[in-house]
Scaffold this active site. Structure first.
Site, short mmCIF file in Angstrom:
data_model
loop_
_atom_site.label_atom_id
_atom_site.label_comp_id
_atom_site.label_asym_id
_atom_site.label_seq_id
_atom_site.Cartn_x
_atom_site.Cartn_y
_atom_site.Cartn_z
N HIS A 46 -22.66 3.43 -12.79
CA HIS A 46 -22.23 2.52 -11.77
C HIS A 46 -23.60 2.49 -10.76
O HIS A 46 -24.23 3.44 -10.72
CB HIS A 46 -21.02 2.97 -10.92
CG HIS A 46 -20.89 2.07 -9.75
ND1 HIS A 46 -20.35 1.05 -9.87
CD2 HIS A 46 -20.89 2.37 -8.42
CE1 HIS A 46 -20.25 0.35 -8.82
NE2 HIS A 46 -20.44 1.21 -7.85
N CYS A 86 -21.86 -4.65 -10.77
CA CYS A 86 -22.57 -3.90 -9.86
C CYS A 86 -23.77 -3.77 -9.76
O CYS A 86 -24.83 -3.68 -8.75
CB CYS A 86 -21.79 -2.63 -9.80
SG CYS A 86 -22.43 -1.54 -11.40
#
Length: 1218
Positions: free
Chosen positions: A305, A50
């Protein structure tokens, strides 16, 4: 460098392996799904990429970078077809980056893949699963690109767009000689800790001057001696694109651990950098920069994330947000009475007004209608108003259907025109736009921002960026572009602009291939079995009429959702009334059997694993023809061959065996055969043939008569014989014609974790993907030679690679349904396995927990949060009702509380394998705060409380609270519940009503000073009595301490409240603290503070020395008396020297004062400071030893603790192109 410091943590992903949990890596659909309504493409996450996806999207939405890369042709970079040739010099990284950008621009897919790009980096699959720091990646990727482009026209691409310079200067105060050093940068790294925002950080870096004086002099080569000097830094050259890296992650040297700085940190949408640059004659516009990308990190130091907010400079995407001109005049909450709900126009209009652009697919409109009013359109309105689409057509003055009748828009004045934005992405052929997008001029004044989160792209509003100023989810990298950079008109809404011809041809051909593949592969054939056309007899479902009446075939797009399928079936079955349940069914030898009810209307058919040719049973979920239907694998009907001795009309037995077929549920007891068939006999034999032509009949022991058919291993086609115990064994049949077996060669390993003594600790059980878990468990118990009682009180639990036991597997599931791989390990544990309607949860007490310390509980998914809380409290043995539940997030920290106490766990999306935390304290009602109140006042050994204002003392009316240490002056007095709309004076008044306040004499709330509590000390001063609590942004965990005053005070916005203590000469001690109010309107300078303190103590300003006390470090930092040089630019902003490093002065700080007339000792410290430092040193040493011992223990012992991988550097491998 960072290793897996930023590892993408999946601990919040449910360990449930039975259809409800998420998977770590989602396999892409073949062919991939088309773009969604934004018309922008995301990037698929390879497991931990990510951070890479966020940076690549930022570079892609930097048009100048993208087009500069596109300008390099095959003649300079080579061709990917030649990359494997030994002598070819192919610059693979820029070529793959070009190709990825072309896919993001032109290829009609929901998300692009970075596998080819990461392969060109030389990364392995292990590297793709490990997340790194995006700031580190930015520098390494730029370095790799510079190396790859050596010898091409793009050799200076990075330098041209991102390179800037900083000049550091040291000026001698005696000879005025200036020493200069220039530094290059591709990104600016700025501090976050103790800084309010980006502009404040830049001011500290490039405006403030560091002064060398006293014992910190500078050696001047010109003067050839140590002299006083000033050091400063300025931005000399600004790049077209400015990248700012925020130092969110720091290291606590006292606790010896990393932590994330989550304090508020603002950054502007437009910034003027002129105050931070060298003097220049350039126009002010040369220094104006606009924000266009914000990379966001969500999580803590050891997991999280990344996603990115991006401004669509060229308006390539479909941005649907528009300014609200007026509030909706109809709201669903306003539809309270039955008359308004009975009016379909009102309810449909209310639903559409809550949608973006007042537009929604018709299928979703029907679903939202059913969700809001509890019944479907067909049941509520169809009888009087007809089908939903027909109703929308008849009311064309209010609703506008698209040309294919798939979407509906609420008409306004003037009516909206149906355009490309009103079509679903799977209902039109993808066409790359070559002209300006519809509605572009209407929204030209509104910047088009999108939230790109791996594969998902969502439009956002510019104001949403403010949400990323602070917290666990906050900005981590900022990207600015020069406002003078203008885009050509032909680039607007034109993704084909400047894309090379060979890439255009490649993408066009790929789009054609995608369309063909989707037409071939996207549809599945479903067999709809209509419940009203079926009846239940002989243990299974059978059609009442012909096959054509009972079973309808439906071709459906598997990329559509289950809700879409349900709505389509509603439209097909005009006769249907009431609720509709869709269940997966299967034709077995006994008839049709229902297995699993499909839920999750937002999931696609692919997500629900609906295969081509699937049988779907359409019914009400309860009964068929008045008979309640049992569903699931555990009650699957078995067609058995039953043999018994033929009896005559008078009851006498003959010598002939009669063979007949009968159906029994798999979970029925074997003894039920006697009652069901009314056949005389008391013994049952089972045919256990091992191979064709060979038989072995065995009698079922009397104690096994209560076991089920499945437990005894019976399957469809199995044979049983019923006879009397005194019958002749010669009657046993000799033909092996009823049983067929297959040789099973695969296996599962089952470990004995029941703490029972056994000869074997583990055993391999043969199985196939269709083997039922219960069969595996019973075989394991038998082969491990364990007690048979464990069959009723044991379960199988998967063991992960770290040795942690996951949640138990339901007995009724097959290995395929449970998603268990053959060859994996299972633990045989005590305790019953959950049923499909139950949840297996982990829970722990408190918010500070360690992996592996959780308790376990089994609850129904329909249980409410409050009932679940009671069960967990009972199991953990905790008394009282002042507790609440929080769901643990992926950082292994307490998340948001479960406030809806009446909601069920299923409604809150709690899944098996989730971890809930029991946290002490009852939750306040919505809109209210529960605030712990503390009493704050210095305690003297005489038993009196000491006033800070004038040094006077008084004794509490009913005895002082218990003795407190000198360094802790807080006494807990109770909690209050108060509305967020209440004012500060309301909080004080409510606190005064607490019983302990009767011990203190406080005339009115005006005689109380309020502070927040931080680290068990007074933190932020709450100033204005009439200000609402919500304006202070206290949050749910804020505590407040109240300090008594001898007189009312009214602090101004520029006043700072300080605690001053006069040092006692020759004693290394201080007198009691006195409050001093310092007016900082003229600046936060040391000179101003010294004058205020000297005036308060009536001493000459030159005869005092002052120092700030840092209680957490037991250190005093002298506040020097020098004055900084002030340039003309610096006069434009207030002097905030003492607000910034190294003092960070604020309300409530302690200032030590030394009278030089009586005390010439240079030391400010006390004996208590020496003791405190020694304790800190010992604690740090002990903590270090404990961590080392824990690491040694963890490496040698197997346990469920979650381990962090070793730190590994990030690198990109580049060939040589010199």
């Amino acid at each position: 460098m960072f290793g897996d410091l930023f590892e993408e943590d999946y601990s919040s992903v449910s360990n449930n392996q039975y259809g409800k949990g998420k998977k770590l890596k989602t396999k892409a659909l073949e062919p991939p799904a088309p773009r969604e309504f934004t018309n922008l493409s995301g990037i698929r996450n390879q497991g931990g990429t990510c951070y890479l996806n966020s940076l690549l999207q930022t570079l892609h939405f930097t048009p100048e970078f993208r087009e500069a890369l596109f300008s390099l042709g095959p003649e300079e970079l080579g061709s990917l077809e030649d990359k494997d040739k030994p002598d070819a010099k192919v610059r693979v990284i820029p070529l793959q980056l070009q190709r990825l950008f072309a896919q993001l621009l032109l290829l009609d897919q929901e998300a692009a893949s970075t596998e080819d790009l990461t392969d060109s980096f030389g990364w392995t699959s292990n590297e793709e699963m490990r997340q790194h720091d995006v700031q580190e990646l930015n520098r390494i990727l730029f370095s790799a690109l510079e190396t790859s482009l050596v010898g091409t026209s793009g050799h200076d691409l990075i330098n041209r767009l991102y390179h800037g310079t900083v000049v550091n200067q040291i000026v001698c105060k005696e000879c005025k000689n200036t020493s200069e050093k220039q530094e290059d940068f591709l990104d600016l790294t700025v501090a976050v800790k103790n800084v309010s925002g980006l502009e404040d950080a830049l001011w500290n870096m490039y405006v403030e001057e560091e002064v060398f004086d006293c014992d910190n002099l500078y050696y001047c080569e010109t003067c050839d001696k140590l002299v006083k000097a000033t050091k400063s830094a300025k931005l000399r050259k600004l790049p077209p694109f400015l990248t700012v890296s925020l130092l969110r992650f720091n290291f606590d040297f006292v606790k010896c651990e990393r932590y994330k700085e989550t304090s508020p940190y603002t950054f502007p949408l437009r910034i003027n950098l002129k105050p931070f640059c060298e003097q220049s004659e350039l126009d002010d516009l040369e220094y104006i920069y606009d924000l266009f990308s914000v990379i966001i990190h969500k999580g803590g130091c050891y997991g999280g994330h990344y996603h990115v907010y991006i401004k669509d400079i060229d308006h390539l995407g479909n941005w649907q947000f528009q300014e609200e001109k007026s509030k909706p005049d109809v709201n669903l909450k306003d539809l309270k009475n039955e008359e308004e709900i009975d009016d379909p126009l009102m309810i449909l209009k209310a639903i559409l007004l809550q949608e973006k652009n007042n537009l929604i697919p018709v299928d979703q409109l029907g679903q939202k209608l059913m969700k809001k009013i509890g019944v479907s359109w067909n049941k509520k309105y169809r009888k009087h108003h007809g089908p939903l689409r027909k109703f929308l057509q008849l009311h064309s003055q209010m609703f506008l259907l698209s040309s294919d009748e798939s979407t509906v828009t609420l008409l306004k004045s003037p009516p909206l025109q149906a355009g490309p934005a009103s079509r679903r992405p799977d209902q039109h052929v993808f066409q790359t736009p070559t002209a300006e997008a519809p509605g572009f001029h209407d929204t030209a004044s509104c910047p088009h921002w999108f939230d790109i989160n791996d594969s998902k792209v969502q439009p956002i509003e510019e104001k949403d960026i403010e949400q990323q100023f602070q917290g666990k989810e906050s900005a981590y990298m900022l990207f600015y572009r020069k406002s003078q950079l203008q885009r050509p008109p032909e680039a607007q809404a034109n993704p084909r602009y400047k894309v090379p011809c060979h890439l255009l041809n490649e993408m066009d051909a790929a789009n054609v291939k995608l369309q063909i593949n989707r037409a071939e592969d996207s549809n599945v054939e479903l067999h709809l079995h209509l419940g009203p056309r079926y009846r239940f007899f002989n243990g299974a479902l059978h059609p009442v009429g012909s096959q054509t009446e009972s079973v309808w075939d439906l071709t459906f797009d598997k990329r559509k959702t289950l809700g879409d399928l349900r709505q389509s079936v509603f439209q097909l079955l005009e006769f249907w009334e009431g609720d509709m349940i869709l269940s997966v069914a299967k034709l077995v030898p006994a008839g049709l059997h229902v297995y699993q009810t499909l839920d999750g209307d937002e999931l696609t058919l692919s997500d629900n694993a609906i295969a081509d040719g699937e049988d779907i049973f359409v019914w009400n979920g309860m009964e068929v023809g008045g008979v309640q239907i049992q569903t699931g694998v555990d009650c699957e009907p078995l067609l058995l061959n039953v043999l018994h001795v033929k009896t005559g009309s008078g009851g006498e037995k003959g010598g002939q065996l009669v063979d007949s077929a009968h159906v029994f549920p798999s979970n029925a007891e074997v003894a039920s055969v006697f009652a069901a068939l009314a056949i005389p006999g008391d013994v049952i034999f089972i045919d256990r043939a091992e191979a064709a032509g060979e038989e072995r009949w065995s009698a079922v022991p009397r104690e096994d008569m209560k076991r089920t058919f499945r437990e005894l291993g019976l399957r469809n086609g199995s044979s049983i014989l019923i006879r009397d115990s005194n019958d002749d064994d010669s009657l046993l049949p000799k033909q092996g014609r009823w049983i067929s077996r297959t040789n099973e060669i695969n296996w599962l390993q089952v470990k004995n974790l029941c703490q029972s003594e056994a000869e074997q600790k583990e055993v391999k059980i043969t199985a196939t993907v269709n083997t039922v878990v219960f069969d595996i468990r019973t075989k394991a118990i038998k082969e491990l030679k364990l007690m048979e009682e464990l069959v009723e009180n044991s379960c199988l639990r998967p063991v992960d690679r770290n040795g942690k036991l996951l949640c138990p597997v339901p007995d009724s599931y097959t290995l395929k349904a449970a998603e268990l791989k053959l060859g994996s390990s299972l633990g045989l544990c005590l305790g019953k396995a959950p049923t499909p309607s139950q949840l297996f949860l982990f829970f722990a007490v408190g918010s500070d927990i360690q992996p592996g310390t959780e308790m376990e509980i089994l609850v129904e998914e329909t249980v409410s949060v409050s009932d679940c809380l009671k069960l967990m409290l009972e199991k953990s043995g905790l008394p009282g009702e002042t507790w609440h539940l929080r769901k643990m997030d992926w950082c292994y920290e307490a998340g948001e509380p479960l406030c809806a106490e009446d909601a069920t766990l299923k409604e809150l999306m709690i899944c098996s394998g989730d971890t809930l935390l029991l946290v002490e304290g009852k939750l306040p009602p919505p809109g209210f705060l529960k605030v712990p109140i503390w009493w704050y006042q210095l305690w003297e050994p005489s038993g009196q409380w000491k006033s800070h204002q004038n040094g006077s003392s008084y004794t509490p009316s009913r005895g002082a609270p218990g003795k407190m240490p000198v360094e802790v002056s807080l006494l807990y007095v109770g909690d209050i519940e108060i509305s967020e709309d209440a004012t500060l004076v309301d909080l004080k008044s409510q606190a005064m009503a607490l019983p302990p306040f009767s011990d203190f004499v406080v005339p009115s709330p005006a005689f109380l000073r309020a502070w927040t509590v931080e680290s068990k000390r007074p933190g932020r001063l709450l100033r204005t009595n009439q200000q609402q609590l919500k304006d202070y942004k206290l949050g749910r965990r804020t505590e407040v301490c109240l300090e008594p005053l001898q007189k009312e005070e009214n602090l101004g916005p520029q006043d700072v409240l300080l605690r001053t203590q006069m040092r006692i000469p020759a004693e290394r001690a201080y007198a009691p603290a006195l409050d001093v109010v310092w007016d900082t309107a003229r600046g936060w300078t040391a000179c101003s503070l010294r004058q205020r303190v000297a005036s308060f103590y009536s001493l000459p300003v030159e005869k005092i020395e002052i120092a700030k006390y840092f209680p957490e470090k037991f250190e005093w930092l002298p506040i020097s008396s020098w004055n900084q040089q002030v340039t003309k630019r610096k006069k434009k902003k207030k002097q905030d020297n003492l607000q910034g490093p190294p003092y960070y002065l604020k309300d409530g700080d302690t200032i030590g004062v030394k009278n030089l007339l009586a005390d010439d000792d240079e030391d400010f410290s006390t004996i208590r400071d020496d003791t405190g430092k020694e304790k800190q040193k010992q604690l740090a040493l002990g903590r270090k030893r404990s961590q080392e011992a824990l690491r040694v223990h963890s490496s040698s012992a197997e346990g469920p603790a979650r381990s962090r991988g070793p730190e590994a550097s990030l690198s990109i491998h580049v060939g040589s192109f010199q």
